[in-house]
Design an enzyme around this catalytic site. Structure first.
Site, PDB file in Angstrom:
ATOM      1  N   ARG A  65      65.277  50.937 117.746  1.00  9.91           N
ATOM      2  CA  ARG A  65      66.509  51.326 118.426  1.00  9.91           C
ATOM      3  C   ARG A  65      66.716  52.844 118.363  1.00  9.91           C
ATOM      4  NH1 ARG A  65      70.727  47.545 115.457  1.00  9.91           N
ATOM      5  NH2 ARG A  65      72.182  48.486 116.958  1.00  9.91           N
ATOM      6  N   THR A  75      69.046  41.011 116.592  1.00  7.27           N
ATOM      7  CA  THR A  75      67.660  41.014 117.063  1.00  7.27           C
ATOM      8  C   THR A  75      67.068  39.643 116.760  1.00  7.27           C
ATOM      9  OG1 THR A  75      67.367  43.391 116.691  1.00  7.27           O
ATOM     10  CG2 THR A  75      65.371  42.047 116.805  1.00  7.27           C
ATOM     11  N   LEU A  86      65.106  41.584 110.151  1.00  7.06           N
ATOM     12  CA  LEU A  86      65.502  41.783 111.542  1.00  7.06           C
ATOM     13  C   LEU A  86      67.008  41.993 111.546  1.00  7.06           C
ATOM     14  CD1 LEU A  86      63.511  38.958 113.397  1.00  7.06           C
ATOM     15  CD2 LEU A  86      62.955  41.397 113.349  1.00  7.06           C
ATOM     16  N   ASP A  87      67.477  42.875 112.415  1.00  5.22           N
ATOM     17  CA  ASP A  87      68.919  43.069 112.534  1.00  5.22           C
ATOM     18  C   ASP A  87      69.599  41.772 112.959  1.00  5.22           C
ATOM     19  OD1 ASP A  87      68.522  45.753 111.963  1.00  5.22           O
ATOM     20  OD2 ASP A  87      68.420  46.333 114.071  1.00  5.22           O
ATOM     21  N   LYS A  88      70.876  41.691 112.687  1.00  6.09           N
ATOM     22  CA  LYS A  88      71.651  40.490 113.024  1.00  6.09           C
ATOM     23  C   LYS A  88      71.454  40.078 114.473  1.00  6.09           C
ATOM     24  CE  LYS A  88      76.424  38.942 113.689  1.00  6.09           C
ATOM     25  NZ  LYS A  88      77.853  39.341 113.669  1.00  6.09           N
TER      26      LYS A  88
END
Length: 315
Positions: free
Chosen positions: A237, A142, A138-140
Protein backbone atom coordinates in the site's frame (compact mmCIF):
# COMPACT_ATOMS: atom_id res chain seq x y z
CA UNK A 1 2.69 -23.52 34.06
CA UNK A 2 4.08 -25.53 31.12
CA UNK A 3 6.75 -23.89 29.01
CA UNK A 4 7.98 -24.11 25.45
CA UNK A 5 11.62 -23.46 24.55
CA UNK A 6 12.32 -21.61 21.32
CA UNK A 7 15.61 -21.71 19.42
CA UNK A 8 16.61 -18.74 17.27
CA UNK A 9 19.91 -18.10 15.51
CA UNK A 10 21.17 -15.23 13.37
CA UNK A 11 24.26 -13.43 12.18
CA UNK A 12 24.38 -9.63 12.44
CA UNK A 13 24.27 -8.19 8.88
CA UNK A 14 26.36 -5.15 7.87
CA UNK A 15 23.38 -2.79 7.68
CA UNK A 16 22.51 -3.35 11.36
CA UNK A 17 26.05 -3.13 12.75
CA UNK A 18 26.58 -0.43 15.36
CA UNK A 19 22.94 -0.28 16.45
CA UNK A 20 21.61 -1.25 19.88
CA UNK A 21 21.42 -4.99 20.28
CA UNK A 22 17.79 -5.14 21.44
CA UNK A 23 16.67 -3.07 18.44
CA UNK A 24 18.71 -5.22 16.07
CA UNK A 25 17.26 -8.46 17.44
CA UNK A 26 13.75 -7.07 17.13
CA UNK A 27 14.48 -6.54 13.43
CA UNK A 28 16.00 -9.98 12.95
CA UNK A 29 13.34 -11.88 14.92
CA UNK A 30 10.22 -10.09 13.75
CA UNK A 31 7.80 -12.44 15.51
CA UNK A 32 8.86 -11.05 18.89
CA UNK A 33 8.54 -7.57 20.34
CA UNK A 34 11.49 -5.48 21.44
CA UNK A 35 10.28 -5.57 25.03
CA UNK A 36 10.18 -9.38 24.99
CA UNK A 37 13.70 -9.52 23.55
CA UNK A 38 14.87 -7.20 26.31
CA UNK A 39 13.41 -9.62 28.85
CA UNK A 40 15.30 -12.48 27.20
CA UNK A 41 18.58 -10.56 27.36
CA UNK A 42 18.03 -9.74 31.04
CA UNK A 43 17.17 -13.39 31.74
CA UNK A 44 20.45 -14.53 30.17
CA UNK A 45 18.75 -16.41 27.33
CA UNK A 46 20.68 -14.56 24.60
CA UNK A 47 24.31 -15.18 23.64
CA UNK A 48 26.40 -13.13 21.21
CA UNK A 49 29.53 -14.98 20.17
CA UNK A 50 28.93 -17.19 23.18
CA UNK A 51 28.78 -14.30 25.70
CA UNK A 52 25.72 -12.95 27.52
CA UNK A 53 25.28 -9.34 26.32
CA UNK A 54 23.68 -6.24 27.83
CA UNK A 55 20.58 -4.65 26.30
CA UNK A 56 22.45 -1.48 25.35
CA UNK A 57 25.41 -3.24 23.76
CA UNK A 58 26.09 -2.36 20.13
CA UNK A 59 25.72 -5.09 17.54
CA UNK A 60 28.90 -6.02 15.69
CA UNK A 61 28.88 -7.09 12.05
CA UNK A 62 29.18 -10.84 11.70
CA UNK A 63 28.47 -11.57 15.35
CA UNK A 64 26.62 -14.85 15.91
CA UNK A 65 23.45 -14.58 17.99
CA UNK A 66 21.87 -17.55 19.76
CA UNK A 67 18.56 -17.35 21.60
CA UNK A 68 17.28 -20.13 23.83
CA UNK A 69 14.18 -18.68 25.47
CA UNK A 70 11.18 -20.05 27.33
CA UNK A 71 7.62 -19.11 26.51
CA UNK A 72 4.85 -19.65 29.00
CA UNK A 73 1.81 -21.52 27.74
CA UNK A 74 -1.06 -21.42 27.32
CA UNK A 75 -1.43 -17.83 26.18
CA UNK A 76 -4.06 -15.33 27.21
CA UNK A 77 -6.00 -15.48 23.95
CA UNK A 78 -9.27 -17.38 24.24
CA UNK A 79 -10.30 -20.03 21.69
CA UNK A 80 -13.47 -19.19 19.76
CA UNK A 81 -15.54 -21.35 17.44
CA UNK A 82 -15.31 -19.13 14.36
CA UNK A 83 -15.46 -20.16 10.69
CA UNK A 84 -12.15 -20.81 8.96
CA UNK A 85 -11.56 -21.39 5.26
CA UNK A 86 -8.75 -23.95 5.36
CA UNK A 87 -6.97 -24.40 2.03
CA UNK A 88 -4.48 -26.98 3.29
CA UNK A 89 -3.77 -28.75 6.57
CA UNK A 90 -1.20 -31.32 7.66
CA UNK A 91 0.92 -32.12 10.71
CA UNK A 92 3.23 -29.14 10.07
CA UNK A 93 1.08 -26.43 8.48
CA UNK A 94 -2.31 -24.85 8.15
CA UNK A 95 -2.92 -22.59 5.16
CA UNK A 96 -5.82 -20.20 5.63
CA UNK A 97 -7.77 -18.15 3.08
CA UNK A 98 -8.45 -15.08 5.22
CA UNK A 99 -11.58 -13.12 4.37
CA UNK A 100 -11.88 -9.35 4.27
CA UNK A 101 -12.64 -7.86 7.69
CA UNK A 102 -10.96 -10.53 9.83
CA UNK A 103 -8.29 -9.19 12.19
CA UNK A 104 -5.33 -11.54 12.52
CA UNK A 105 -4.09 -10.85 16.07
CA UNK A 106 -6.04 -9.69 19.13
CA UNK A 107 -5.26 -6.09 20.03
CA UNK A 108 -6.82 -3.02 21.59
CA UNK A 109 -10.26 -2.66 20.01
CA UNK A 110 -10.22 -6.27 18.76
CA UNK A 111 -9.69 -8.51 21.79
CA UNK A 112 -11.81 -11.33 20.34
CA UNK A 113 -13.18 -12.53 17.04
CA UNK A 114 -9.72 -12.70 15.45
CA UNK A 115 -7.93 -15.32 13.39
CA UNK A 116 -5.86 -16.24 16.45
CA UNK A 117 -9.01 -16.96 18.47
CA UNK A 118 -10.35 -19.15 15.66
CA UNK A 119 -7.07 -21.03 15.25
CA UNK A 120 -6.80 -21.79 18.96
CA UNK A 121 -10.23 -23.41 18.81
CA UNK A 122 -9.42 -25.39 15.67
CA UNK A 123 -5.94 -26.48 16.79
CA UNK A 124 -5.48 -26.05 20.57
CA UNK A 125 -1.79 -27.04 20.36
CA UNK A 126 -1.09 -23.64 18.77
CA UNK A 127 -1.33 -22.07 22.21
CA UNK A 128 2.24 -23.31 22.79
CA UNK A 129 3.63 -21.43 19.79
CA UNK A 130 4.60 -17.77 19.37
CA UNK A 131 1.68 -15.79 17.92
CA UNK A 132 -0.32 -19.03 17.70
CA UNK A 133 1.97 -20.20 14.88
CA UNK A 134 1.30 -17.24 12.57
CA UNK A 135 4.52 -16.19 10.87
CA UNK A 136 3.28 -13.36 8.63
CA UNK A 137 0.28 -11.06 8.62
CA UNK A 138 -2.39 -9.65 6.38
CA UNK A 139 -4.15 -6.38 7.12
CA UNK A 140 -7.73 -6.60 8.35
CA UNK A 141 -9.17 -5.58 4.98
CA UNK A 142 -6.70 -7.53 2.82
CA UNK A 143 -7.93 -10.97 1.82
CA UNK A 144 -5.98 -14.06 0.85
CA UNK A 145 -3.52 -16.75 1.86
CA UNK A 146 -1.71 -16.95 5.16
CA UNK A 147 0.37 -19.84 6.54
CA UNK A 148 0.34 -21.05 10.15
CA UNK A 149 2.93 -23.37 11.69
CA UNK A 150 1.63 -26.24 13.83
CA UNK A 151 4.92 -27.15 15.51
CA UNK A 152 7.81 -25.18 16.98
CA UNK A 153 10.16 -26.75 14.43
CA UNK A 154 7.93 -25.69 11.54
CA UNK A 155 7.59 -22.21 13.03
CA UNK A 156 11.36 -21.77 13.30
CA UNK A 157 11.84 -23.05 9.75
CA UNK A 158 9.22 -20.72 8.28
CA UNK A 159 10.61 -17.68 10.12
CA UNK A 160 14.03 -18.51 8.68
CA UNK A 161 12.54 -18.86 5.21
CA UNK A 162 10.94 -15.43 5.52
CA UNK A 163 14.23 -13.93 6.67
CA UNK A 164 16.01 -15.64 3.76
CA UNK A 165 13.31 -14.34 1.39
CA UNK A 166 12.54 -17.80 0.07
CA UNK A 167 8.81 -17.59 0.79
CA UNK A 168 6.94 -16.45 -2.32
CA UNK A 169 3.97 -14.15 -1.69
CA UNK A 170 2.04 -12.86 -4.68
CA UNK A 171 -0.79 -10.36 -4.52
CA UNK A 172 -3.28 -8.92 -6.97
CA UNK A 173 -3.69 -5.18 -6.54
CA UNK A 174 -5.98 -2.84 -8.43
CA UNK A 175 -4.35 0.59 -8.56
CA UNK A 176 -5.37 4.00 -9.79
CA UNK A 177 -3.96 5.14 -13.13
CA UNK A 178 -2.70 3.28 -16.17
CA UNK A 179 0.79 1.86 -15.63
CA UNK A 180 2.92 1.27 -18.72
CA UNK A 181 5.15 -1.50 -17.38
CA UNK A 182 6.17 -3.39 -14.29
CA UNK A 183 9.15 -2.65 -12.10
CA UNK A 184 10.58 -2.73 -8.59
CA UNK A 185 10.23 -0.36 -5.66
CA UNK A 186 13.28 -0.47 -3.37
CA UNK A 187 12.50 2.19 -0.79
CA UNK A 188 12.75 1.99 3.03
CA UNK A 189 9.55 2.09 5.06
CA UNK A 190 9.06 3.45 8.58
CA UNK A 191 6.57 5.37 10.68
CA UNK A 192 5.23 8.53 9.11
CA UNK A 193 7.10 11.49 10.66
CA UNK A 194 3.85 13.30 11.54
CA UNK A 195 1.05 10.72 11.62
CA UNK A 196 2.44 7.87 13.72
CA UNK A 197 -0.49 5.60 12.84
CA UNK A 198 0.63 5.53 9.21
CA UNK A 199 3.69 4.15 7.47
CA UNK A 200 5.67 6.01 4.82
CA UNK A 201 8.77 5.88 2.65
CA UNK A 202 11.37 7.47 4.95
CA UNK A 203 15.15 7.66 4.75
CA UNK A 204 15.68 5.99 8.13
CA UNK A 205 13.13 3.22 7.59
CA UNK A 206 13.63 -0.51 7.24
CA UNK A 207 14.63 -1.90 3.82
CA UNK A 208 11.58 -2.81 1.73
CA UNK A 209 11.50 -4.28 -1.78
CA UNK A 210 8.33 -4.76 -3.84
CA UNK A 211 8.22 -6.19 -7.37
CA UNK A 212 5.22 -5.63 -9.62
CA UNK A 213 4.13 -6.43 -13.14
CA UNK A 214 1.09 -5.48 -15.17
CA UNK A 215 -1.56 -8.17 -15.13
CA UNK A 216 -4.23 -6.18 -17.00
CA UNK A 217 -4.63 -2.60 -18.18
CA UNK A 218 -8.05 -1.03 -17.75
CA UNK A 219 -9.49 2.38 -18.53
CA UNK A 220 -8.00 4.59 -15.81
CA UNK A 221 -6.80 1.67 -13.68
CA UNK A 222 -4.26 -1.18 -13.69
CA UNK A 223 -4.43 -4.65 -12.19
CA UNK A 224 -0.97 -5.56 -10.88
CA UNK A 225 0.58 -8.82 -9.77
CA UNK A 226 2.84 -7.90 -6.88
CA UNK A 227 5.47 -9.98 -5.09
CA UNK A 228 7.31 -9.19 -1.87
CA UNK A 229 10.93 -9.63 -0.91
CA UNK A 230 10.33 -8.09 2.51
CA UNK A 231 7.27 -7.92 4.72
CA UNK A 232 6.98 -4.43 6.17
CA UNK A 233 3.74 -3.09 7.61
CA UNK A 234 1.46 -1.87 4.79
CA UNK A 235 4.36 -2.39 2.35
CA UNK A 236 2.43 -2.75 -0.91
CA UNK A 237 0.00 0.00 0.00
CA UNK A 238 2.81 2.42 0.88
CA UNK A 239 4.96 1.59 -2.14
CA UNK A 240 2.08 1.92 -4.60
CA UNK A 241 1.11 5.27 -3.10
CA UNK A 242 4.77 6.31 -3.37
CA UNK A 243 4.57 5.58 -7.11
CA UNK A 244 1.44 7.77 -7.23
CA UNK A 245 -0.62 4.76 -8.20
CA UNK A 246 -2.39 4.07 -4.88
CA UNK A 247 -4.53 1.01 -4.41
CA UNK A 248 -8.19 1.56 -5.19
CA UNK A 249 -10.31 1.97 -2.07
CA UNK A 250 -7.35 2.34 0.32
CA UNK A 251 -8.76 4.46 3.18
CA UNK A 252 -5.31 5.43 4.49
CA UNK A 253 -3.02 5.80 1.49
CA UNK A 254 -5.48 6.09 -1.41
CA UNK A 255 -5.85 9.85 -1.56
CA UNK A 256 -8.46 11.41 -3.80
CA UNK A 257 -10.09 8.97 -6.20
CA UNK A 258 -9.23 9.80 -9.80
CA UNK A 259 -11.93 8.69 -12.25
CA UNK A 260 -11.31 8.60 -16.00
CA UNK A 261 -13.61 10.57 -18.28
CA UNK A 262 -16.43 8.63 -19.84
CA UNK A 263 -16.63 5.93 -17.15
CA UNK A 264 -20.20 4.53 -17.02
CA UNK A 265 -22.37 5.58 -14.09
CA UNK A 266 -22.59 1.99 -12.86
CA UNK A 267 -18.82 1.64 -12.75
CA UNK A 268 -18.45 4.98 -10.94
CA UNK A 269 -20.97 3.89 -8.32
CA UNK A 270 -19.20 0.54 -7.83
CA UNK A 271 -15.76 2.14 -7.44
CA UNK A 272 -16.97 4.83 -5.07
CA UNK A 273 -18.71 2.18 -3.00
CA UNK A 274 -15.55 0.06 -2.64
CA UNK A 275 -14.44 0.98 0.87
CA UNK A 276 -11.36 -1.15 1.44
CA UNK A 277 -8.02 -1.59 -0.32
CA UNK A 278 -8.38 -3.72 -3.47
CA UNK A 279 -5.56 -6.05 -2.44
CA UNK A 280 -5.63 -9.86 -2.33
CA UNK A 281 -2.90 -12.36 -1.40
CA UNK A 282 -3.49 -14.75 -4.28
CA UNK A 283 -0.50 -17.14 -4.22
CA UNK A 284 1.78 -18.55 -1.53
CA UNK A 285 4.90 -20.64 -2.18
CA UNK A 286 7.31 -22.12 0.38
CA UNK A 287 9.54 -25.07 1.17
CA UNK A 288 7.53 -27.50 3.27
CA UNK A 289 9.17 -27.78 6.72
CA UNK A 290 8.27 -31.46 6.91
CA UNK A 291 9.29 -33.08 3.62
CA UNK A 292 11.37 -30.31 2.06
CA UNK A 293 9.49 -30.05 -1.24
CA UNK A 294 8.43 -26.71 -2.67
CA UNK A 295 4.66 -26.32 -2.34
CA UNK A 296 2.24 -23.60 -3.39
CA UNK A 297 -1.40 -22.63 -3.07
CA UNK A 298 -3.67 -20.16 -4.85
CA UNK A 299 -6.83 -18.39 -3.76
CA UNK A 300 -9.36 -16.75 -6.10
CA UNK A 301 -10.39 -13.12 -5.74
CA UNK A 302 -13.11 -12.44 -3.17
CA UNK A 303 -16.50 -11.57 -4.58
CA UNK A 304 -16.32 -7.82 -3.98
CA UNK A 305 -12.98 -7.42 -5.75
CA UNK A 306 -14.00 -9.75 -8.58
CA UNK A 307 -17.20 -7.72 -9.10
CA UNK A 308 -15.20 -4.47 -9.11
CA UNK A 309 -12.80 -5.84 -11.69
CA UNK A 310 -15.64 -7.15 -13.88
CA UNK A 311 -17.30 -3.75 -13.74
CA UNK A 312 -14.14 -2.04 -14.98
CA UNK A 313 -13.73 -4.67 -17.68
CA UNK A 314 -17.21 -3.82 -18.91
CA UNK A 315 -18.68 -7.10 -17.66
Amino acid sequence: MPQTTIHLDATIPPDLAGKRLDAVLARLFTDYSRSRIQQWIEAGWVRVNGVAPRIRDKAAEGAVVEVRACLDAPGEDAPQDLPLEIVHEDDCLIVIHKPVGLVVHPAAGHPRGTLVNALLHHAPELTHLPRAGIVHRLDKDTSGLLVVARTLEAHTDLVRQLQARTVGREYLALVQGEMVAGGTVDEPIGRHPVDRKRMAVVSGGRPAVTHYRVEERLEGFTLLRVSLETGRTHQIRVHMAHLRHPIVGDPVYGGRLRLPAGLPDGAIETIQGFRRQALHATRLTLVHPGHGDTVSWEAPLPRDMADLLACLQGG
